[in-house]
Design an enzyme around this catalytic site. Sequence first.
Site, short mmCIF file in Angstrom:
data_model
loop_
_atom_site.label_atom_id
_atom_site.label_comp_id
_atom_site.label_asym_id
_atom_site.label_seq_id
_atom_site.Cartn_x
_atom_site.Cartn_y
_atom_site.Cartn_z
N ASN A 154 39.99 -31.88 3.72
CA ASN A 154 40.52 -31.17 2.55
C ASN A 154 39.55 -30.10 2.06
OD1 ASN A 154 42.76 -32.79 2.68
ND2 ASN A 154 42.17 -34.12 0.99
N VAL A 155 38.26 -30.39 2.14
CA VAL A 155 37.25 -29.40 1.75
C VAL A 155 37.32 -28.20 2.68
CG1 VAL A 155 34.77 -28.94 1.63
CG2 VAL A 155 35.70 -31.05 0.65
N VAL A 156 37.45 -28.44 3.98
CA VAL A 156 37.55 -27.36 4.95
C VAL A 156 38.79 -26.50 4.65
CG1 VAL A 156 37.83 -26.79 7.39
CG2 VAL A 156 36.34 -28.67 6.72
N THR A 157 39.90 -27.16 4.34
CA THR A 157 41.14 -26.45 4.02
C THR A 157 40.97 -25.53 2.82
OG1 THR A 157 42.51 -28.24 4.91
CG2 THR A 157 43.56 -26.73 3.36
N ASP A 184 40.26 -27.90 10.01
CA ASP A 184 40.59 -29.05 9.18
C ASP A 184 41.31 -30.13 9.99
OD1 ASP A 184 43.09 -27.87 9.43
OD2 ASP A 184 43.29 -27.36 7.32
N GLY A 185 42.13 -29.70 10.96
CA GLY A 185 42.77 -30.67 11.84
C GLY A 185 41.76 -31.38 12.72
N ARG A 193 41.01 -35.40 12.77
CA ARG A 193 41.02 -36.22 13.99
C ARG A 193 39.70 -36.95 14.18
NH1 ARG A 193 43.72 -31.62 15.83
NH2 ARG A 193 41.82 -30.78 16.79
N ASP A 244 47.36 -28.71 3.07
CA ASP A 244 47.25 -27.73 4.15
C ASP A 244 48.43 -26.76 4.14
OD1 ASP A 244 45.92 -26.78 6.65
OD2 ASP A 244 47.81 -27.42 7.54
N ASP A 290 48.20 -22.78 3.31
CA ASP A 290 48.69 -21.80 4.28
C ASP A 290 49.55 -20.75 3.60
OD1 ASP A 290 47.41 -23.08 6.33
OD2 ASP A 290 49.22 -23.99 7.20
#
EC number: 2.7.8.-
Length: 200
Positions: free
Chosen positions: A29-32, A69-70, A74, A87, A91
């Site tokens: 979520n942080v990356v997103t 983020d994916g 994973r 996400d 987007d």
Amino acid sequence: MLNVFARPSVSRITDPVGAWLVRHRVSPNVVTVVGTVCSVVAAVTLFPRGWLFTGTLVVTVFLLFDLLDGAVARASGHGGDFGAVLDAGCDRIADGAVFGSLLWWALVTSGNEMRGLALLLSLVAAQVISYVKARAEAQGLSATAGVAERAERLVVLLVGTGLHGLGVPYVLDVALWVLAAASVFTVVQRLVGAYRSRAG
């Protein structure tokens, strides 16, 4: 289409990065959120000023966070339902900022109404494409078909924008009208797909 053919190759690059981020306790979520915020800031700062090539490079880098983020999800073994909603929402925000900033450039900075029209059609169609899919799935229908999904739309837009920034003639106008036509056609495809899913 790009998601199907490019995903295995891209995953070989992003999965190790995702694992590294997990080891440093970075959540998907942080990356997103970071990728979205940086994409928006880059788009609204660079594109309206006419810095198209630089803007394309910077925006592309941060849009690639959508792949990371994916990979982080994973590697961590969980993504969560909220992560998927976040996400999808991010987007839409990033797409709106990119298209909206280029729309501002086309109409205000360069005064080109035809480019502005193509960008407006593409922006509206992009939001409808996503909405139709989400709404159809909420109704138990399927609406996944489409020649211009998000990856294809961004590739066409950013390649055209970047080449225009380098001074290549006509490429942006061609890219924008191809994008507008493909986006509108994809809306129709998804509506037809949802209808056929209902009928089946």
